[in-house]
Design an enzyme around this catalytic site. Structure first.
Site, PDB file in Angstrom:
ATOM      1  N   LYS A 103     -14.195  10.800 -29.485  1.00  0.00           N
ATOM      2  CA  LYS A 103     -14.619   9.422 -29.251  1.00  0.00           C
ATOM      3  C   LYS A 103     -15.904   9.143 -30.017  1.00  0.00           C
ATOM      4  O   LYS A 103     -16.637  10.055 -30.389  1.00  0.00           O
ATOM      5  CB  LYS A 103     -14.814   9.169 -27.756  1.00  0.00           C
ATOM      6  CG  LYS A 103     -13.508   9.147 -26.970  1.00  0.00           C
ATOM      7  CD  LYS A 103     -13.723   8.672 -25.557  1.00  0.00           C
ATOM      8  CE  LYS A 103     -12.387   8.469 -24.853  1.00  0.00           C
ATOM      9  NZ  LYS A 103     -11.593   7.384 -25.457  1.00  0.00           N
ATOM     10  N   HIS A 133      -0.955  14.142 -26.434  1.00  0.00           N
ATOM     11  CA  HIS A 133      -0.729  13.471 -27.709  1.00  0.00           C
ATOM     12  C   HIS A 133      -0.701  14.432 -28.892  1.00  0.00           C
ATOM     13  O   HIS A 133       0.251  14.455 -29.679  1.00  0.00           O
ATOM     14  CB  HIS A 133      -1.810  12.413 -27.964  1.00  0.00           C
ATOM     15  CG  HIS A 133      -1.843  11.319 -26.948  1.00  0.00           C
ATOM     16  ND1 HIS A 133      -0.715  10.858 -26.305  1.00  0.00           N
ATOM     17  CD2 HIS A 133      -2.867  10.578 -26.465  1.00  0.00           C
ATOM     18  CE1 HIS A 133      -1.055   9.888 -25.479  1.00  0.00           C
ATOM     19  NE2 HIS A 133      -2.336   9.697 -25.560  1.00  0.00           N
ATOM     20  N   LYS A 154       0.610   9.539 -18.047  1.00  0.00           N
ATOM     21  CA  LYS A 154      -0.320  10.653 -17.995  1.00  0.00           C
ATOM     22  C   LYS A 154      -1.589  10.215 -17.260  1.00  0.00           C
ATOM     23  O   LYS A 154      -1.865   9.012 -17.179  1.00  0.00           O
ATOM     24  CB  LYS A 154      -0.647  11.150 -19.403  1.00  0.00           C
ATOM     25  CG  LYS A 154      -1.603  10.253 -20.202  1.00  0.00           C
ATOM     26  CD  LYS A 154      -1.950  10.908 -21.524  1.00  0.00           C
ATOM     27  CE  LYS A 154      -2.968  10.108 -22.288  1.00  0.00           C
ATOM     28  NZ  LYS A 154      -4.333  10.171 -21.780  1.00  0.00           N
ATOM     29  N   LYS A 179       5.565   5.406 -31.611  1.00  0.00           N
ATOM     30  CA  LYS A 179       5.024   4.777 -32.810  1.00  0.00           C
ATOM     31  C   LYS A 179       5.983   4.939 -33.990  1.00  0.00           C
ATOM     32  O   LYS A 179       6.625   5.979 -34.156  1.00  0.00           O
ATOM     33  CB  LYS A 179       3.647   5.356 -33.138  1.00  0.00           C
ATOM     34  CG  LYS A 179       2.583   4.971 -32.107  1.00  0.00           C
ATOM     35  CD  LYS A 179       1.233   5.506 -32.485  1.00  0.00           C
ATOM     36  CE  LYS A 179       0.170   5.089 -31.467  1.00  0.00           C
ATOM     37  NZ  LYS A 179      -0.050   3.639 -31.444  1.00  0.00           N
ATOM     38  N   HIS A 191       2.910   7.450 -25.291  1.00  0.00           N
ATOM     39  CA  HIS A 191       3.149   6.299 -26.170  1.00  0.00           C
ATOM     40  C   HIS A 191       3.068   6.670 -27.649  1.00  0.00           C
ATOM     41  O   HIS A 191       3.615   5.959 -28.491  1.00  0.00           O
ATOM     42  CB  HIS A 191       2.184   5.155 -25.844  1.00  0.00           C
ATOM     43  CG  HIS A 191       0.757   5.422 -26.230  1.00  0.00           C
ATOM     44  ND1 HIS A 191      -0.121   6.095 -25.410  1.00  0.00           N
ATOM     45  CD2 HIS A 191       0.059   5.093 -27.345  1.00  0.00           C
ATOM     46  CE1 HIS A 191      -1.300   6.168 -26.001  1.00  0.00           C
ATOM     47  NE2 HIS A 191      -1.218   5.576 -27.174  1.00  0.00           N
ATOM     48  N   GLU A 216     -11.365   8.063 -32.509  1.00  0.00           N
ATOM     49  CA  GLU A 216     -11.607   6.765 -31.889  1.00  0.00           C
ATOM     50  C   GLU A 216     -13.043   6.337 -32.138  1.00  0.00           C
ATOM     51  O   GLU A 216     -13.963   7.159 -32.095  1.00  0.00           O
ATOM     52  CB  GLU A 216     -11.348   6.827 -30.385  1.00  0.00           C
ATOM     53  CG  GLU A 216      -9.940   7.231 -29.992  1.00  0.00           C
ATOM     54  CD  GLU A 216      -9.781   7.330 -28.486  1.00  0.00           C
ATOM     55  OE1 GLU A 216      -9.433   6.315 -27.863  1.00  0.00           O
ATOM     56  OE2 GLU A 216     -10.025   8.424 -27.947  1.00  0.00           O
ATOM     57  N   ASP A 222       0.869  -1.168   0.000  1.00  0.00           N
ATOM     58  CA  ASP A 222       0.000   0.000   0.000  1.00  0.00           C
ATOM     59  C   ASP A 222       0.909   1.222   0.000  1.00  0.00           C
ATOM     60  O   ASP A 222       1.779   1.360   0.867  1.00  0.00           O
ATOM     61  CB  ASP A 222      -0.898  -0.003   1.237  1.00  0.00           C
ATOM     62  CG  ASP A 222      -1.933   1.120   1.217  1.00  0.00           C
ATOM     63  OD1 ASP A 222      -1.622   2.202   0.679  1.00  0.00           O
ATOM     64  OD2 ASP A 222      -3.041   0.918   1.732  1.00  0.00           O
ATOM     65  N   ASP A 266      -7.333  14.908 -21.942  1.00  0.00           N
ATOM     66  CA  ASP A 266      -6.957  13.515 -22.169  1.00  0.00           C
ATOM     67  C   ASP A 266      -6.121  13.332 -23.424  1.00  0.00           C
ATOM     68  O   ASP A 266      -5.249  12.451 -23.467  1.00  0.00           O
ATOM     69  CB  ASP A 266      -8.228  12.656 -22.265  1.00  0.00           C
ATOM     70  CG  ASP A 266      -7.924  11.170 -22.282  1.00  0.00           C
ATOM     71  OD1 ASP A 266      -7.177  10.709 -21.394  1.00  0.00           O
ATOM     72  OD2 ASP A 266      -8.424  10.462 -23.180  1.00  0.00           O
TER      73      ASP A 266
END
Length: 498
Positions: free
Chosen positions: A347, A248, A156, A190, A186, A224, A97, A243
């Site tokens: 999204k 990104h 993040k 790529k 990430h 997405e 913990d 987000d």
């Protein structure tokens, strides 16, 4: 960490500790990435992987969970019993913990239980909520396992605004030197994103045209098909701007717009990216109203399947959170003066795609006034996902006699077909860079805070505006206002099949 040390050397021994070792990120991405690098013989031979979580698991129980994850998330052709067994033999699990210092002696004992513990690379991957970053780092320092060979990886989000980002950076920075902190995005791992640098700087024909004299505008899209799913609780406090855009999309913009560094090195790329962030046109309240669009998906069809609205996914209707953002900005420097950059993410859109489109200006003079057919501006279309590659759109003469018939054509580069080998996942490359101590593809503190500084006026304006996000049906390209954002400039969004 010694700044003169070779950043690309693989250490002889490594202890890779994953906090949140039973979480979705660890089981879906991190451990499969480590397995695939081990399959290729790239992990140091003397590597141990320690999963830390609150789950009551012993080593065998953890190995069973990881075996199941590898079966689920690694392609069958890449799974071999010897390689799986080798990775599982590296695994340990500790139940800890973060807020209970008395439990941490077990991690101390494990990391010190090797003859070369002072020289082995120590990676601490924090795949947990940012609220735990400070407590974990403090406990690592308290038990004496932070040395010159240690590095910490931060996922993040790093804060939710400038002040909170600085607080997170301060908490981690009290324990780790900046050279030991790896803030991961990430997207920067790529293949196509890294190839963007090679395309720009290793090919002489392109760089002379990479400026406001020849480029009309740039579009960056991350779309997405999925909704918020089980991330609704987090997402409703974050939204698409925090987000996706703050990290990104702005990182992709930096790689497109940055000046050529003297060489691709540990700090040179990050220095040039920071200059781009600092050159972004500041967002005023009037600019936010004019140059940004926020939306939220309603019920609709995605690939012919009915899907619910964001409020249905969330379970209540009182939210003002956006699931879609489109915006217009400029990089105010000599190279890019007057060139608009359009960013878009959302999204539940009509496709899954991450791409950069550089649209060049039309020829300055019409050489074929009596030709038939159509011409289009030249475009460099960089596909980041799902199919990595590049497409250069040109105008050519259609074969045949009887005059000139113009026709748009394209030169295509598909990484999958050109190189005939599996393209490593972004996490595979980035985790190896962490092990080797190479920070080039990771965000520096000043980058993170510069990005938040630019984004924060948008967040502030939206928070005080009575307007709600504009609705768009799931399975579409977003609200109509996003198309209007470009149409008023005489432009339109470039889709993958155009």
């Amino acid at each position: 960490m010694d700044q003169t040390a070779t950043p690309h050397a693989i250490p002889s021994a490594c202890d890779f500790t994953v906090f949140g070792g039973t979480g979705d990120l660890a089981l879906r991405k991190l451990l499969p990435a480590l397995y695939l690098r081990d399959l290729e013989g790239q992990l140091p031979a003397d590597t141990r992987i320690v999963g830390v979580s609150r789950a009551e698991l012993d080593d065998d129980g953890y190995r069973a969970e990881v075996r199941a994850a590898l079966t689920t998330y690694v392609a069958p052709e890449d799974l071999t019993d010897p390689a799986v067994d080798r990775l599982l033999a590296r695994l340990h699990h500790l139940t800890l913990d973060a807020h209970e210092p008395d439990e941490w002696h077990r991690l101390h004992a494990l990391l010190k239980d090797r003859p070369d513990h002072e020289t082995a690379a120590r990676v601490f991957y924090l795949a947990v909520a940012p609220s735990l970053f400070g407590a974990i780092c403090d406990n690592l320092e308290a038990i004496g396992v932070v040395n010159d060979a240690a590095r910490v990886v931060l996922e993040k989000p790093i804060g939710h605004d400038v002040a909170s980002a600085r607080a997170v950076n301060d908490a981690v920075g009290r324990v780790f030197a900046e050279s030991q902190i790896f803030r991961i995005d990430h997207y920067l791992g790529k293949e196509s994103v890294q190839n963007l640098l090679v395309t720009r700087f290793a090919n002489t024909f392109l760089e002379p045209m990479w400026n406001s004299h020849w480029v009309d505008h740039v579009q960056i899209t991350v779309a997405e098909e999925l909704g918020v799913g089980e991330r609704g609780g987090y997402y409703d406090h974050a939204g698409a701007l925090r987000d996706m855009v703050q990290n990104h999309l702005l990182q992709l913009l930096c790689l497109v717009a940055m000046e050529p560094p003297s060489h691709i090195g540990r700090e040179t790329v990050r220095d040039e990216k920071l200059k781009v962030l600092q050159a972004l046109k500041p967002m005023t309240p009037e600019g936010v109203d004019h140059d940004t669009v926020r939306g939220r998906y309603t019920a609709g069809l995605v690939d012919g399947v009915a899907v619910p609205s964001y409020t249905d996914d969330l379970g209540h209707s009182g939210s003002k959170t956006e699931t879609f953002v489109a915006l217009r900005t400029e990089v105010q420097n000599w190279r890019w003066a007057g060139v608009p950059f359009y960013l878009r993410t959302g999204k539940r859109m009509d496709r899954r795609a991450s791409e950069i489109v550089v649209v060049f200006k039309p020829p300055p003079h019409a050489m074929f006034p009596h030709s038939e057919g159509t011409t289009e501006p030249n475009r460099l279309h960089i596909h980041i996902q799902p199919d990595e590659g590049m497409r250069l759109h040109l105008t050519a003469k259609e074969p045949g006699p009887g005059g000139i018939r113009l026709r748009p054509v394209s030169l295509d580069l598909s990484y999958a077909t050109t190189f005939e080998q599996r393209s490593p996942d972004a996490y595979e490359r980035l985790l190896m860079d962490v092990i080797k101590g190479n920070p080039t593809l990771f965000m520096r503190r000043d980058e993170v805070e510069a990005a938040w500084t630019w984004v924060e006026p948008i967040l502030t304006r939206w928070a005080t505006s009575p307007d709600r996000p504009k609705r768009y049906p799931a399975g579409t390209s977003g609200p109509t206002a996003a198309a209007t954002l470009l149409e008023r400039d005489g432009r339109s969004w470039q889709e993958s099949d155009q």
